[in-house]
Design a protein around this motif. Sequence first.
Motif, PDB file in Angstrom:
ATOM      1  N   TYR A 149       0.832  -1.211   0.000  1.00  0.00           N
ATOM      2  CA  TYR A 149       0.000   0.000   0.000  1.00  0.00           C
ATOM      3  C   TYR A 149       0.861   1.253   0.000  1.00  0.00           C
ATOM      4  CZ  TYR A 149       1.143   0.158   4.965  1.00  0.00           C
ATOM      5  OH  TYR A 149       1.824   0.206   6.156  1.00  0.00           O
ATOM      6  N   ARG A 150       0.231   2.357  -0.310  1.00  0.00           N
ATOM      7  CA  ARG A 150       0.855   3.673  -0.262  1.00  0.00           C
ATOM      8  C   ARG A 150      -0.062   4.537   0.598  1.00  0.00           C
ATOM      9  NH1 ARG A 150       5.379   6.887  -1.424  1.00  0.00           N
ATOM     10  NH2 ARG A 150       6.115   5.194  -2.714  1.00  0.00           N
ATOM     11  N   GLU A 151       0.494   5.255   1.550  1.00  0.00           N
ATOM     12  CA  GLU A 151      -0.374   6.032   2.425  1.00  0.00           C
ATOM     13  C   GLU A 151      -0.239   7.537   2.189  1.00  0.00           C
ATOM     14  OE1 GLU A 151       2.606   4.837   3.096  1.00  0.00           O
ATOM     15  OE2 GLU A 151       2.805   4.572   5.261  1.00  0.00           O
ATOM     16  N   LEU A 152      -1.250   8.243   2.670  1.00  0.00           N
ATOM     17  CA  LEU A 152      -1.324   9.697   2.526  1.00  0.00           C
ATOM     18  C   LEU A 152      -2.020  10.197   3.779  1.00  0.00           C
ATOM     19  CD1 LEU A 152      -1.649  12.384   0.813  1.00  0.00           C
ATOM     20  CD2 LEU A 152      -3.816  11.439   0.051  1.00  0.00           C
ATOM     21  N   PHE A 153      -1.404  11.115   4.518  1.00  0.00           N
ATOM     22  CA  PHE A 153      -2.093  11.605   5.720  1.00  0.00           C
ATOM     23  C   PHE A 153      -1.763  13.061   6.002  1.00  0.00           C
ATOM     24  CE2 PHE A 153       1.609   9.023   6.993  1.00  0.00           C
ATOM     25  CZ  PHE A 153       2.403   9.996   7.597  1.00  0.00           C
ATOM     26  N   PHE A 154      -2.691  13.711   6.678  1.00  0.00           N
ATOM     27  CA  PHE A 154      -2.528  15.128   7.020  1.00  0.00           C
ATOM     28  C   PHE A 154      -3.504  15.448   8.143  1.00  0.00           C
ATOM     29  CE2 PHE A 154      -5.273  14.519   3.331  1.00  0.00           C
ATOM     30  CZ  PHE A 154      -6.451  15.132   3.723  1.00  0.00           C
ATOM     31  N   LEU A 155      -3.436  16.673   8.650  1.00  0.00           N
ATOM     32  CA  LEU A 155      -4.352  17.091   9.710  1.00  0.00           C
ATOM     33  C   LEU A 155      -5.463  17.957   9.132  1.00  0.00           C
ATOM     34  CD1 LEU A 155      -1.875  18.178  12.564  1.00  0.00           C
ATOM     35  CD2 LEU A 155      -2.938  15.943  12.191  1.00  0.00           C
ATOM     36  N   THR A 156      -6.633  17.842   9.730  1.00  0.00           N
ATOM     37  CA  THR A 156      -7.746  18.710   9.351  1.00  0.00           C
ATOM     38  C   THR A 156      -8.713  18.781  10.538  1.00  0.00           C
ATOM     39  OG1 THR A 156      -9.471  19.120   7.722  1.00  0.00           O
ATOM     40  CG2 THR A 156      -9.060  16.822   8.261  1.00  0.00           C
ATOM     41  N   GLN A 157      -9.806  19.536  10.379  1.00  0.00           N
ATOM     42  CA  GLN A 157     -10.855  19.497  11.405  1.00  0.00           C
ATOM     43  C   GLN A 157     -11.789  18.347  11.059  1.00  0.00           C
ATOM     44  OE1 GLN A 157     -10.281  22.948  10.302  1.00  0.00           O
ATOM     45  NE2 GLN A 157      -8.924  23.063  12.056  1.00  0.00           N
ATOM     46  N   ILE A 158     -12.349  17.739  12.097  1.00  0.00           N
ATOM     47  CA  ILE A 158     -13.125  16.518  11.867  1.00  0.00           C
ATOM     48  C   ILE A 158     -14.343  16.781  10.970  1.00  0.00           C
ATOM     49  CG2 ILE A 158     -14.556  16.636  13.964  1.00  0.00           C
ATOM     50  CD1 ILE A 158     -14.007  13.588  14.282  1.00  0.00           C
ATOM     51  N   ASP A 159     -14.963  17.976  11.068  1.00  0.00           N
ATOM     52  CA  ASP A 159     -16.152  18.216  10.241  1.00  0.00           C
ATOM     53  C   ASP A 159     -15.781  18.471   8.778  1.00  0.00           C
ATOM     54  OD1 ASP A 159     -14.964  20.597  10.915  1.00  0.00           O
ATOM     55  OD2 ASP A 159     -16.840  21.730  11.018  1.00  0.00           O
ATOM     56  N   ARG A 160     -14.488  18.668   8.491  1.00  0.00           N
ATOM     57  CA  ARG A 160     -14.068  18.852   7.099  1.00  0.00           C
ATOM     58  C   ARG A 160     -13.650  17.523   6.458  1.00  0.00           C
ATOM     59  NH1 ARG A 160      -9.862  23.263   6.209  1.00  0.00           N
ATOM     60  NH2 ARG A 160     -10.636  23.006   4.107  1.00  0.00           N
ATOM     61  N   ALA A 161     -13.574  16.466   7.283  1.00  0.00           N
ATOM     62  CA  ALA A 161     -13.107  15.174   6.765  1.00  0.00           C
ATOM     63  C   ALA A 161     -13.982  14.647   5.616  1.00  0.00           C
ATOM     64  CB  ALA A 161     -13.021  14.157   7.903  1.00  0.00           C
ATOM     65  N   PRO A 162     -15.337  14.731   5.717  1.00  0.00           N
ATOM     66  CA  PRO A 162     -16.141  14.171   4.614  1.00  0.00           C
ATOM     67  C   PRO A 162     -15.811  14.798   3.261  1.00  0.00           C
ATOM     68  CG  PRO A 162     -17.532  14.581   6.524  1.00  0.00           C
ATOM     69  CD  PRO A 162     -16.190  15.186   6.830  1.00  0.00           C
ATOM     70  N   GLY A 163     -15.498  16.095   3.236  1.00  0.00           N
ATOM     71  CA  GLY A 163     -15.144  16.765   1.980  1.00  0.00           C
ATOM     72  C   GLY A 163     -13.876  16.160   1.385  1.00  0.00           C
ATOM     73  N   PHE A 164     -12.864  15.931   2.227  1.00  0.00           N
ATOM     74  CA  PHE A 164     -11.615  15.326   1.739  1.00  0.00           C
ATOM     75  C   PHE A 164     -11.865  13.894   1.261  1.00  0.00           C
ATOM     76  CE2 PHE A 164      -9.645  18.621   4.478  1.00  0.00           C
ATOM     77  CZ  PHE A 164      -8.780  19.160   3.548  1.00  0.00           C
ATOM     78  N   ILE A 165     -12.701  13.168   2.008  1.00  0.00           N
ATOM     79  CA  ILE A 165     -12.953  11.762   1.649  1.00  0.00           C
ATOM     80  C   ILE A 165     -13.630  11.695   0.274  1.00  0.00           C
ATOM     81  CG2 ILE A 165     -14.271   9.693   2.302  1.00  0.00           C
ATOM     82  CD1 ILE A 165     -13.768  10.611   5.283  1.00  0.00           C
TER      83      ILE A 165
END
Length: 467
Positions: free
Chosen positions: A342-358
């Motif tokens: 696998y290849r991973e990708l991670f960063f920080l955000t606010q939890i309510d903004r997570a659905p937009g990134f997903i």
Amino acid sequence: MAAPIAAYAGAHATGSEAEPLAVHKPQDVEQIQALIKRCRAAKTPITTFSSSGPGRRRGATSSRKSVFLDLSAMKRVFHIDAQDAVAVIEPGVTFAELDAALAPHGLRTFKPLAPRPGKSVIASYLEREPILNVKEQWDVLDPLGAAEVVFGTGETFHTGSAAAPGTMDEHWRAGMRYLTAMGPVGTDFMRVLQGAQGTLGVVTWAAVFCERRPTIEKSYFIGAEEIEPLIQICSELNYRRLGGAMFIMDRSEMALLMVDAANSYQDVADQLPAWVLFVSLAAAAEFPQDQISYEAADLAAIAAKQDLMPVTSLRGVAADDVRTRLETSSSHDHRAAAGRAYRELFFLTQIDRAPGFIARVKARVQSGASTPMRLGVYLQPRLQGRNCHLEFTLGYGAAAPRVAQMAALTATALAEECAKAGGLFSRPYAPWTKMAFENHQALVPFLRHTKQMFDPDGILNPGRLCF
Ligand SMILES: Cc1cc2nc3c(=O)[nH]c(=O)nc-3n(C[C@H](O)[C@H](O)[C@H](O)COP(=O)(O)OP(=O)(O)OC[C@H]3O[C@@H](n4cnc5c(N)ncnc54)[C@H](O)[C@@H]3O)c2cc1C
């Protein structure tokens, strides 16, 4: 102190690393100081790491020839204090080793998700790998306390409350427990060292805060077809300081954690809801059964507001068993099971903004439908829910080099897209370094000035970050 080179060659998956010039496995701070002084005089770069194999996958590397400083043999646990829940350890101590030492004191480590057996506790905390227990993380430095560090100048320095005059034993006898990471005086050296990827100094011991072992612990799953209701539940749990270990995964990522000898990955994944929130309730010594009962009732009431219900097992797998697995370092990387890579990708955000990134990441992965990849999502609330670590994995068959290349390209393109959309790459590793610093150019002169102060000859982990 010098060690054979062969075992250290070729650790990095990209193959972009240079062979070590020599390998040093020091036993104490004096040997580290002497090595740094020699390398400084000769202007020879040093690559530091504290974790050990097997498979230093994506290990700390250098593209320039350097001396490897391997601290994994420094395994002393100097002190453990049950009352203040703190231990003072060397960098080679792993999670399993520290847990074994802490158990008789009624303590255990704060852990990131599934650390590999050789993962150094100090390196993990310096890296700011997110820990599972959201409630107990008050500050980004947690669970790090005071520390000893040798800077690139060769000078040894004590941070926080360890900077007081006297030796460690004298401090301990006087009741000092190194709980204050900030200092000496008003300067917070640890905040600069943490996240610096070993470019400013070498930490030779550190105080680490520990978790008190609960008297009773009960874990739950809450499944849902959309992530939003689980985010609402997470936010309310954090607002009310309920729950210890807590995270959300999509079915693909959760199945990798749940799979066992009796069930194949696909069988588990096919039967799970699209999203799963895992949460553990932990009760201390006083009236533990009462505490678990009222917290479980609160959890059920919070879930009911979203028309959901906590359950103690999903598709035959008990949440308590998953927690037990998370408490034990596994020798296999759960994401790379059964011939997968696998290849991973991670960063920080606010939890309510997570659905937009997903949604953004899903759209791009689905648009490359000709290259089949498994998309996994892991959302780890941090700092009592103030922000979250959002991690995507692009999984593929290990024997498919073309897909591996495609996954790497997709991950890099997604990183750029997510950074533009506001994702904070606070751990800017090799594929993301350039992008992260280009997006925050105003910071670069200050960081270079800091590097100049602590490592004037640029010998520590050169090529990382922006120097
Ligand atoms: C997609 C991706 C690509 C990556 N590519 C690279 C790459 O090309 N090169 C690379 O170096 N890393 C890379 N990383 C980062 C690497 O995976 C992590 O740094 C990992 O933790 C290294 O593990 P390790 O066991 O080798 O090192 P660890 O010993 O766990 O060290 C982790 C980090 O902390 C530093 N460190 C360790 N001990 C100390 C100490 N006592 N004092 C001060 N600093 C210390 C190390 O130098 C290293 O930067 C990448 C990560 C990802 C996700």
